[in-house]
Design a protein around this motif. Structure first.
Motif, short mmCIF file in Angstrom:
data_model
loop_
_atom_site.label_atom_id
_atom_site.label_comp_id
_atom_site.label_asym_id
_atom_site.label_seq_id
_atom_site.Cartn_x
_atom_site.Cartn_y
_atom_site.Cartn_z
N ARG A 285 3.01 -8.29 6.03
CA ARG A 285 3.57 -9.05 4.81
C ARG A 285 2.86 -10.46 4.85
O ARG A 285 2.86 -11.13 5.99
N ARG A 286 2.36 -10.98 3.78
CA ARG A 286 1.71 -12.10 3.60
C ARG A 286 1.93 -12.72 2.11
O ARG A 286 1.50 -12.43 1.25
N GLY A 287 3.07 -13.58 2.11
CA GLY A 287 3.37 -14.18 0.78
C GLY A 287 3.93 -12.80 -0.01
O GLY A 287 4.72 -12.09 0.28
N PRO A 288 3.61 -12.76 -1.36
CA PRO A 288 3.95 -11.67 -2.06
C PRO A 288 3.25 -10.23 -1.90
O PRO A 288 3.62 -9.42 -2.58
N THR A 289 2.26 -10.23 -0.88
CA THR A 289 1.60 -9.02 -0.66
C THR A 289 2.12 -8.17 0.51
O THR A 289 2.40 -8.98 1.90
N THR A 290 2.50 -7.22 0.51
CA THR A 290 3.27 -5.99 1.50
C THR A 290 2.14 -5.15 1.58
O THR A 290 1.87 -4.16 0.76
N ILE A 291 1.70 -4.83 2.84
CA ILE A 291 0.77 -3.77 3.17
C ILE A 291 1.75 -2.79 4.01
O ILE A 291 2.21 -3.07 4.85
N VAL A 292 1.71 -1.39 3.47
CA VAL A 292 2.57 -0.34 4.11
C VAL A 292 1.64 0.90 4.42
O VAL A 292 0.59 1.05 3.89
N ARG A 293 2.31 1.71 5.38
CA ARG A 293 1.84 3.14 5.63
C ARG A 293 2.60 3.88 4.81
O ARG A 293 3.79 3.76 4.99
N THR A 294 1.79 4.67 3.77
CA THR A 294 2.69 5.67 2.81
C THR A 294 3.03 6.87 3.27
O THR A 294 2.55 7.05 4.66
N ARG A 295 3.80 7.47 3.16
CA ARG A 295 4.23 8.95 3.43
C ARG A 295 3.06 9.82 3.27
O ARG A 295 3.04 10.77 3.97
N HIS A 296 2.15 9.36 2.43
CA HIS A 296 0.56 10.20 2.68
C HIS A 296 -0.33 10.06 3.79
O HIS A 296 -0.94 10.58 3.89
N GLY A 297 0.27 8.94 4.48
CA GLY A 297 -0.68 8.43 5.72
C GLY A 297 -1.50 7.30 5.43
O GLY A 297 -2.11 6.66 6.27
N LEU A 298 -1.60 6.92 4.13
CA LEU A 298 -2.57 5.77 3.77
C LEU A 298 -2.11 4.48 4.09
O LEU A 298 -0.68 4.35 3.99
N THR A 299 -2.64 3.62 4.31
CA THR A 299 -2.28 2.10 4.42
C THR A 299 -3.19 1.37 3.30
O THR A 299 -4.06 1.15 3.13
N MET A 300 -2.00 0.99 2.52
CA MET A 300 -2.39 0.16 1.13
C MET A 300 -1.39 -0.93 0.86
O MET A 300 -0.09 -0.87 1.41
N ALA A 301 -1.71 -1.78 0.27
CA ALA A 301 -0.95 -2.85 -0.47
C ALA A 301 -0.08 -2.27 -1.34
O ALA A 301 -0.41 -1.31 -2.39
N ALA A 302 1.20 -2.50 -1.26
CA ALA A 302 2.25 -2.07 -2.39
C ALA A 302 2.36 -0.64 -2.32
O ALA A 302 2.86 -0.14 -3.29
N ALA A 303 2.27 0.27 -1.27
CA ALA A 303 2.24 1.73 -1.24
C ALA A 303 1.50 2.36 -2.25
O ALA A 303 1.80 3.51 -2.63
N GLY A 304 0.39 1.61 -2.67
CA GLY A 304 -0.60 2.31 -3.85
C GLY A 304 -0.02 2.30 -5.18
O GLY A 304 -0.35 2.91 -6.08
N ILE A 305 1.35 1.72 -5.39
CA ILE A 305 2.03 1.67 -6.55
C ILE A 305 1.41 0.48 -7.61
O ILE A 305 1.11 -0.45 -7.02
N ASP A 306 1.13 1.10 -8.84
CA ASP A 306 0.62 0.14 -9.83
C ASP A 306 1.06 -0.13 -11.12
O ASP A 306 1.77 0.85 -11.53
N ALA A 307 0.98 -1.39 -11.45
CA ALA A 307 1.49 -1.73 -12.90
C ALA A 307 0.45 -2.12 -13.89
O ALA A 307 0.88 -2.69 -14.72
N SER A 308 -0.61 -1.77 -13.69
CA SER A 308 -1.74 -1.91 -14.56
C SER A 308 -2.27 -0.79 -15.43
O SER A 308 -1.80 0.50 -14.97
N ASN A 309 -2.83 -0.75 -16.47
CA ASN A 309 -3.27 0.37 -17.39
C ASN A 309 -2.19 1.33 -17.59
O ASN A 309 -2.34 2.60 -17.49
N VAL A 310 -0.90 0.75 -17.75
CA VAL A 310 0.09 1.13 -18.00
C VAL A 310 0.99 0.65 -18.78
O VAL A 310 1.01 -0.64 -19.15
#
Length: 320
Positions: free
Chosen positions: A75-100
């Protein structure tokens, strides 16, 4: 001369739950006078895959991260890097709020490789063409600014080329060279798609050698995910210190395989200044009883087996 061609059709409408992606793709290509050919690689963003599969939720992104997270990496400030249940390591678990739509978020597909297999099968059924399929998402990279698209799902495609055992034109042996070609194709496709142009599909031509035979979906993009503990950076720098101090058994795996006796001995000498010597299949350390020995042992995949509580400790590597 080698040639790689990337086509990304316009005119794709907003994707809703239940929409048929094959119909949308083939329709958009037909509007541009393009049809599928054997050996093409179809690239589709994970966002429209998720939308078609009903993975859109109302609410705040932060509220949804926990459900998609196996482990927080950093975690760095507002950014959270996680390992998802897919095995991916991504910011915010790959959850997106753009183009929606405002107030909504898009989760990653439930199983991106399965989504790629389903789309490949449908395209084969409708067109008779043998293509590869890549499902992409955007990710950052360690040590590099900016983001690029990567393959989070794949079907009918060699996702990595293997050069180990070959030699270069100068006769030098190649030991670990393995280009992640699925990621490279994802990045190339994104250049044609753009982020705000409403072009969720792309067609890559010129690498038919990577497309597998009909009926062979290959290992999928999951083959590009390092196993837990196989990455050198299982935790962020700060988080690694904290987790080693806490010493939870469940945290051992991200620290990787046990270090060699020499590596641990060097660390013990550096931190404690104590005398360290091999003994009884492990290490003996004449050290102060300040807790540093146990923390260093944990971080290196070792354990303190015996100690007199003050000056001498015996350490052994953790068994399988």
């Amino acid at each position: 001369m080698n040639r790689l061609e990337v086509l990304s059709p316009d005119g794709v409408p907003e994707v809703r739950a239940g929409d048929d992606l094959a119909t949308l793709l083939l329709g958009a290509l037909a509007d541009d006078g393009v049809g599928l050919a054997d050996g093409d690689v179809v690239v589709v963003t994970s966002k429209v895959v998720s939308k078609s599969e009903g993975r859109v939720r109302s609410g705040d992104r932060e509220d949804a991260i926990a459900a998609e997270t196996v482990r927080v990496v950093a975690r760095r400030g507002p950014t959270t890097i996680v390992r998802t249940r897919h095995g991916l390591t991504m910011a915010a678990a790959g959850i997106d709020a753009s183009n929606v739509e405002l107030g909504s978020i898009v989760l990653l597909p439930e199983d991106p490789d399965a989504s790629a297999r389903a789309l490949r099968a449908t395209l084969r059924e409708r067109t008779g063409r043998n293509v590869g399929v890549i499902v992409t998402d955007t990710a950052g990279r360690a040590w590099r600014e900016g983001q690029t698209d990567i393959a989070v799902g794949a079907a009918g495609l060699l996702v990595a080329e293997e050069y180990a055992g070959r030699t270069d034109p100068h006769g030098n042996p190649l030991a670990v060279t393995a280009p992640a070609v699925a990621d490279e194709l994802a990045g190339a496709a994104e250049l044609a798609q753009g982020k705000l142009a409403g072009r969720p599909f792309a067609l890559v031509r010129g690498r038919a050698d990577l497309v597998l035979a009909p009926g062979d979906d290959g290992p999928g993009a999951v083959a590009l995910v390092r196993a837990e503990g196989g990455d050198l950076f299982g935790f962020g720098a700060r988080e690694a210190v904290v987790r080693a101090l806490v010493g939870e058994p469940a945290d051992r795996t991200p620290f990787g395989a046990p270090a060699s006796a020499e590596e641990l001995a060097d660390a013990l000498r550096l931190v404690t200044g104590a005398v360290v010597r091999p003994a009884d299949g492990g290490l003996h350390i004449e050290a102060p009883g300040d807790g540093a020995v146990a923390v260093l042992a944990f971080a290196h995949g070792w354990v303190v087996r015996t100690s007199d509580g003050s000056s001498v400790a015996h350490l052994l590597p953790l068994g399988p």
